[in-house]
Scaffold this active site. Structure first.
Site, PDB file in Angstrom:
ATOM      1  N   ASP A  70      12.850  20.513   1.367  1.00 46.36           N
ATOM      2  CA  ASP A  70      12.243  21.542   2.203  1.00 46.36           C
ATOM      3  C   ASP A  70      12.999  22.843   1.960  1.00 46.36           C
ATOM      4  O   ASP A  70      14.186  22.837   1.637  1.00 46.36           O
ATOM      5  CB  ASP A  70      12.334  21.119   3.667  1.00 46.36           C
ATOM      6  CG  ASP A  70      11.484  21.985   4.580  1.00 46.36           C
ATOM      7  OD1 ASP A  70      10.874  22.945   4.085  1.00 46.36           O
ATOM      8  OD2 ASP A  70      11.444  21.688   5.787  1.00 46.36           O
TER       9      ASP A  70
ATOM     10  N   ASP B  67       5.265  13.771   5.471  1.00 43.70           N
ATOM     11  CA  ASP B  67       6.652  13.454   5.790  1.00 43.70           C
ATOM     12  C   ASP B  67       6.866  13.687   7.266  1.00 43.70           C
ATOM     13  O   ASP B  67       6.138  14.470   7.894  1.00 43.70           O
ATOM     14  CB  ASP B  67       7.626  14.336   5.005  1.00 43.70           C
ATOM     15  CG  ASP B  67       7.831  15.678   5.690  1.00 43.70           C
ATOM     16  OD1 ASP B  67       8.882  15.862   6.322  1.00 43.70           O
ATOM     17  OD2 ASP B  67       6.924  16.550   5.610  1.00 43.70           O
TER      18      ASP B  67
ATOM     19  N   CYS C 102       4.121  -8.386   9.309  1.00 45.28           N
ATOM     20  CA  CYS C 102       4.946  -7.375   8.644  1.00 45.28           C
ATOM     21  C   CYS C 102       5.991  -8.079   7.792  1.00 45.28           C
ATOM     22  O   CYS C 102       6.607  -9.066   8.223  1.00 45.28           O
ATOM     23  CB  CYS C 102       5.615  -6.473   9.675  1.00 45.28           C
ATOM     24  SG  CYS C 102       6.684  -5.200   8.946  1.00 45.28           S
TER      25      CYS C 102
ATOM     26  N   CYS D 232       8.825  -6.666   6.591  1.00 48.75           N
ATOM     27  CA  CYS D 232      10.129  -6.008   6.579  1.00 48.75           C
ATOM     28  C   CYS D 232      11.229  -6.994   6.977  1.00 48.75           C
ATOM     29  O   CYS D 232      10.961  -8.052   7.559  1.00 48.75           O
ATOM     30  CB  CYS D 232      10.135  -4.796   7.503  1.00 48.75           C
ATOM     31  SG  CYS D 232      10.308  -5.179   9.265  1.00 48.75           S
TER      32      CYS D 232
ATOM     33  N   CYS E 148      11.235  -7.962  10.771  1.00 46.84           N
ATOM     34  CA  CYS E 148      10.173  -8.863  11.223  1.00 46.84           C
ATOM     35  C   CYS E 148      10.297 -10.253  10.602  1.00 46.84           C
ATOM     36  O   CYS E 148       9.914 -11.252  11.221  1.00 46.84           O
ATOM     37  CB  CYS E 148       8.805  -8.260  10.915  1.00 46.84           C
ATOM     38  SG  CYS E 148       8.401  -6.824  11.950  1.00 46.84           S
TER      39      CYS E 148
ATOM     40  N   HIS F  17      11.986  -1.349  10.070  1.00 44.94           N
ATOM     41  CA  HIS F  17      10.594  -1.711  10.382  1.00 44.94           C
ATOM     42  C   HIS F  17       9.681  -0.495  10.354  1.00 44.94           C
ATOM     43  O   HIS F  17       8.603  -0.531   9.735  1.00 44.94           O
ATOM     44  CB  HIS F  17      10.493  -2.372  11.759  1.00 44.94           C
ATOM     45  CG  HIS F  17       9.068  -2.485  12.209  1.00 44.94           C
ATOM     46  ND1 HIS F  17       8.201  -3.443  11.715  1.00 44.94           N
ATOM     47  CD2 HIS F  17       8.326  -1.707  13.056  1.00 44.94           C
ATOM     48  CE1 HIS F  17       7.004  -3.264  12.247  1.00 44.94           C
ATOM     49  NE2 HIS F  17       7.051  -2.220  13.062  1.00 44.94           N
TER      50      HIS F  17
END
Length: 375
Positions: free
Chosen positions: A95, A268, A306, A308, A311, A337
């Site tokens: 940025d 983002d 999920c 991840c 999870c 997550h």
């Protein structure tokens, strides 16, 4: 030398404005639409670079303003650039620092040459202008640098928005003229606040400057979400179809689905990591506040299906316990997550576009997603 940033528009959905594309950069390709985790201080909070690779992040952001203050761009240049400094070999977008300077409303003064402001760290007087921002971003060595712009507050007058937009255009020209790094591309930023005529004018003006990509800035700054969607609907016909479109600072699941519907390619936001540290998680049905007492004996995952680490291996009850006990692992698991959830959501979105069923995906998503449990 080949252009540092190019974009292939691979497919357009048959019923919506959703697009499937590939952004080519020096450090690899980015499959779009994409959500980009934010690593403001050269780190995505609570995550290592290895973990970001494990959740299949394709690109991350860092911030020019914050890295300029500490550790300083010259130290990062000495370390071999931002990629080597933080051990991240995939693309990085920086940025410009414009939004951060904008947020220092009581500490800054905007002039034509740039912005005079006080450091939020120690109050020291500083200056940043288009050339300064480009100089810092070239030293950092990101793949995508953002032009230095002027962001207006919500609400503001038409004249205030017009003045800021016109200055943004002049600064965009200065950024482009100053920039020399051949392995880095610069994106222009469309401004104009919440005035449709200004947004269209800005999109047209920046398109004529022929940047390799375009950010849409100054949204998600406190306005109602329907207002943001109206602005996107208005300006998309004037955004170059052969260039990536980046909606800056937007990252809740509903906004990603709505933005893609309108033709946005890149997103983002710090939301995913920020709310995770407070024990709030993304799910397909909306917000889940895992710190709530109702989850004290819930031994299921944050979200069924999920993949991840959180999870697959831990329960809501356990993660709640960690958060309530002030254990940093709880914040880390919630962060893993949330980021993986958004990356998986974009995977599903890309597949739906490829199969010309994004309209169906959109309708199905909002049949389950409770906007009253929104962010």
């Amino acid at each position: 030398m080949a252009k540092p940033i190019t974009f292939d528009l691979v497919h357009r959905d048959a019923k919506t404005h959703a697009r499937r594309g590939i952004v080519h950069t020096t450090h690899g390709d980015i499959q779009t639409p994409i959500f980009m985790p934010v690593g403001t201080q050269a780190t995505v909070k609570a995550m290592t670079s290895r973990e970001l690779n494990e959740i299949e992040a394709q690109i991350i952001l860092s911030n020019t303003y914050h890295l300029h203050l500490r550790p300083g761009e010259e130290l990062i240049r000495e370390a071999g650039g931002l990629h080597r400094f933080m051990n991240w070999q995939k693309p990085i977008l920086t940025d410009s620092g414009g939004f951060q300077v904008f947020s220092l409303s009581s500490l800054r003064k905007i002039k034509e040459e740039g912005v005079y402001f006080q450091s939020h760290l120690d109050g020291s007087r500083m200056f940043m202008g288009p050339e300064t921002s480009m100089q810092i971003q070239e030293a950092l060595g990101s793949d995508i640098a953002m032009a230095f712009d002027v962001c207006t507050a919500y609400p503001c007058t038409h004249q205030e928005a017009k003045d800021a937009m016109e200055r943004t255009h002049r600064w965009a020209e200065r950024c482009k003229a100053y920039h020399t790094r051949e392995d880095q591309g610069v994106f222009g930023i469309v401004q104009g606040a919440f005035f449709k005529d200004l947004r269209v004018e800005s999109a047209k003006t920046l398109a004529d400057m022929d940047f390799p990509g375009y950010g849409i800035g100054g949204l998600s700054v406190g306005e109602p979400k329907p207002m943001m969607y109206e602005i996107l609907d208005e300006i998309m016909p004037y955004m170059p179809t052969e260039k990536p479109r980046y909606l800056m600072g937007v990252g809740s699941p509903d906004c990603l689905v709505e933005g893609v519907y309108r033709g946005v390619d890149m997103f983002d936001c710090v939301l995913a990591t920020r709310i995770a540290r407070n024990g709030t998680c993304f799910t397909d049905t909306g917000r889940l506040v895992i710190r709530n007492a109702s989850y004290a004996r819930d031994f299921g995952p944050i979200e069924e299906g999920c993949d991840c680490e959180a999870c697959r291996n831990y329960s809501r009850a356990y993660i709640r316990h960690l958060l309530k006990a002030g254990e940093i692992t709880g914040a880390r698991l919630a962060t893993i997550h949330n980021l993986r959830y958004l990356i998986r959501l974009m995977d599903r979105i890309r597949k739906a576009i490829e199969e010309d069923r994004y309209e169906e995906f959109y309708q199905e998503f909002f049949r389950h997603y409770d906007r009253s449990r929104n962010f």
